[in-house]
Design a protein around this motif. Sequence first.
Motif, PDB file in Angstrom:
ATOM      1  N   VAL A   1       1.040  11.181 -10.530  1.00 30.90           N
ATOM      2  CA  VAL A   1       1.573  11.482  -9.199  1.00 30.90           C
ATOM      3  C   VAL A   1       1.342  12.946  -8.845  1.00 30.90           C
ATOM      4  O   VAL A   1       0.985  13.273  -7.697  1.00 30.90           O
ATOM      5  N   GLU A   2       1.527  13.852  -9.813  1.00 31.75           N
ATOM      6  CA  GLU A   2       1.327  15.276  -9.557  1.00 31.75           C
ATOM      7  C   GLU A   2      -0.139  15.618  -9.324  1.00 31.75           C
ATOM      8  O   GLU A   2      -0.453  16.711  -8.842  1.00 31.75           O
ATOM      9  N   SER A   3      -1.039  14.691  -9.656  1.00 31.68           N
ATOM     10  CA  SER A   3      -2.471  14.896  -9.410  1.00 31.68           C
ATOM     11  C   SER A   3      -2.941  14.094  -8.199  1.00 31.68           C
ATOM     12  O   SER A   3      -4.131  13.812  -8.048  1.00 31.68           O
ATOM     13  N   SER A   4      -1.975  13.680  -7.365  1.00 30.74           N
ATOM     14  CA  SER A   4      -2.229  13.021  -6.072  1.00 30.74           C
ATOM     15  C   SER A   4      -2.679  11.569  -6.180  1.00 30.74           C
ATOM     16  O   SER A   4      -3.186  11.012  -5.208  1.00 30.74           O
ATOM     17  N   ILE A   5      -2.504  10.935  -7.336  1.00 30.85           N
ATOM     18  CA  ILE A   5      -2.779   9.504  -7.445  1.00 30.85           C
ATOM     19  C   ILE A   5      -1.638   8.742  -6.772  1.00 30.85           C
ATOM     20  O   ILE A   5      -0.468   8.973  -7.075  1.00 30.85           O
ATOM     21  N   THR A   6      -1.991   7.844  -5.858  1.00 31.64           N
ATOM     22  CA  THR A   6      -0.968   7.126  -5.083  1.00 31.64           C
ATOM     23  C   THR A   6      -0.977   5.620  -5.331  1.00 31.64           C
ATOM     24  O   THR A   6      -0.178   4.902  -4.725  1.00 31.64           O
ATOM     25  N   ASN A   7      -1.857   5.144  -6.203  1.00 34.72           N
ATOM     26  CA  ASN A   7      -1.938   3.717  -6.503  1.00 34.72           C
ATOM     27  C   ASN A   7      -1.953   3.544  -8.018  1.00 34.72           C
ATOM     28  O   ASN A   7      -2.920   3.941  -8.679  1.00 34.72           O
ATOM     29  N   VAL A   8      -0.880   2.991  -8.579  1.00 33.16           N
ATOM     30  CA  VAL A   8      -0.732   2.898 -10.037  1.00 33.16           C
ATOM     31  C   VAL A   8      -0.316   1.488 -10.425  1.00 33.16           C
ATOM     32  O   VAL A   8       0.623   0.921  -9.863  1.00 33.16           O
ATOM     33  N   GLY A   9      -1.019   0.906 -11.403  1.00 34.56           N
ATOM     34  CA  GLY A   9      -0.641  -0.379 -11.969  1.00 34.56           C
ATOM     35  C   GLY A   9      -0.105  -0.187 -13.377  1.00 34.56           C
ATOM     36  O   GLY A   9      -0.731   0.506 -14.192  1.00 34.56           O
TER      37      GLY A   9
ATOM     38  N   LYS B   1       4.123   1.335   1.646  1.00 34.44           N
ATOM     39  CA  LYS B   1       3.486   0.118   2.161  1.00 34.44           C
ATOM     40  C   LYS B   1       2.057  -0.026   1.657  1.00 34.44           C
ATOM     41  O   LYS B   1       1.593  -1.119   1.354  1.00 34.44           O
ATOM     42  N   THR B   2       1.340   1.079   1.635  1.00 38.13           N
ATOM     43  CA  THR B   2      -0.054   1.061   1.168  1.00 38.13           C
ATOM     44  C   THR B   2      -0.124   1.689  -0.222  1.00 38.13           C
ATOM     45  O   THR B   2       0.412   2.766  -0.445  1.00 38.13           O
ATOM     46  N   ASN B   3      -0.800   1.002  -1.133  1.00 35.32           N
ATOM     47  CA  ASN B   3      -0.875   1.435  -2.529  1.00 35.32           C
ATOM     48  C   ASN B   3       0.518   1.413  -3.159  1.00 35.32           C
ATOM     49  O   ASN B   3       1.271   0.476  -2.962  1.00 35.32           O
ATOM     50  N   GLY B   4       0.892   2.441  -3.928  1.00 42.08           N
ATOM     51  CA  GLY B   4       2.202   2.457  -4.572  1.00 42.08           C
ATOM     52  C   GLY B   4       2.161   1.997  -6.020  1.00 42.08           C
ATOM     53  O   GLY B   4       1.115   2.021  -6.676  1.00 42.08           O
ATOM     54  N   LEU B   5       3.324   1.550  -6.518  1.00 40.37           N
ATOM     55  CA  LEU B   5       3.465   1.137  -7.916  1.00 40.37           C
ATOM     56  C   LEU B   5       3.443  -0.383  -8.026  1.00 40.37           C
ATOM     57  O   LEU B   5       4.113  -1.080  -7.267  1.00 40.37           O
ATOM     58  N   HIS B   6       2.672  -0.883  -9.000  1.00 41.44           N
ATOM     59  CA  HIS B   6       2.543  -2.325  -9.204  1.00 41.44           C
ATOM     60  C   HIS B   6       2.818  -2.659 -10.668  1.00 41.44           C
ATOM     61  O   HIS B   6       2.235  -2.038 -11.566  1.00 41.44           O
TER      62      HIS B   6
END
Length: 373
Positions: free
Chosen positions: A48-56, A81-86
């Motif tokens: 998250v601190e490296s700007s990743i917004t889509n994590v599985g 709503k877009t990307n996020g935690l999965h």
Amino acid sequence: MNGKNVLGMIFANIHEETLESLTELRTMGSVPFCARYRLIDFPLSNMVESSITNVGVVTNANFNSLMDHVGTGKPWDLSRKTNGLHILPPYSRNSVTMWGNRIDAIYGNMGFLDHSTQEYVLMSDCYNLMNIDLSKVFDAHEKSEADITIVGVKAKKPVSFSNVLVFDKVADDGRILEASIDPDVETAFYSTNVVLIKKYLLEELVTAAHSKNKISFQRNILLESIKSKKVYSYDATDCFVGTIDSVQSYYDVSMSILDRKNKKKLFAKERPIYTKERDDMPTLYGMEADVKNSLVADGCVVKGTVENCILFKGVKIKEGAVVKNSILMQDTVIGENVKINYVIADKDCNIKSDVELSGAANYPVCISKGTKI
């Protein structure tokens, strides 16, 4: 390279068998650490601190605790709503069985990869504790025009794993020229299993390996790719890196955080570690309390002696108790006149009055969750 163009994948169950009772009812990622955190908080916060917004988050078994902790990803600003935690379910494609290995797990989540819009994939496990600026890894990968970049560290090689990838020969520019799996050496430049790769290449390599029933990601994909592709290393030795490969190493890494230098490295102000908060009252210290060199979370009640310890939220130390060199997890109760030394007590343990329990620096006693003594 922008972190928003990188898809994060965290493997929550890898090597959980090495922690014995600590992972009997939970994944490796949901093992409590350092008074208030879980192991998954570190790779998740780094991303998250490296700007990743889509994590599985790839799970396999015993993931109720993990789901309760990460939830929708709100503490990491991933509830969107877009990307996020999965949370990625523990069943392979066209199968109802649990995953047997990392290749199986990635192949079983090809749909997740296909639907993502990111060009790159960053994979990480939970057993390596670090606070690393991943944006520097992204820049190094782009600058070297690498096919694969693997984050490594020069340190004592883990002994409880049988598939540690060691970089035997590395060029001045970081390209890995020779590597081996689990060589008989004490210290080495070894992989932390943080791997950056283009999404199409990962899909191609995993599909080919799965079709031939290959099971080792390190041996059958990374090691073989060194011969045919541009595989580079990124040296993270300057960061705090704690590899947890046993109950003993969990204890050692935890206690090393009592050293201010290590604590400052792991909890760097410029790269905060986020977690799910449990609101609680301030810790209450009794008139006879004596606390030295310890990490004490909110919500504790300390009326005895505590020295070189880590106390999670809600721990109660009653009058006359002496607790030294120990890790007491959430809501554990230590009764009157109890003496414990070198003990790891999981959540909700209750040690009644006048009990003496002691391990050793090289063999801490581990008490399972909810145990009453």
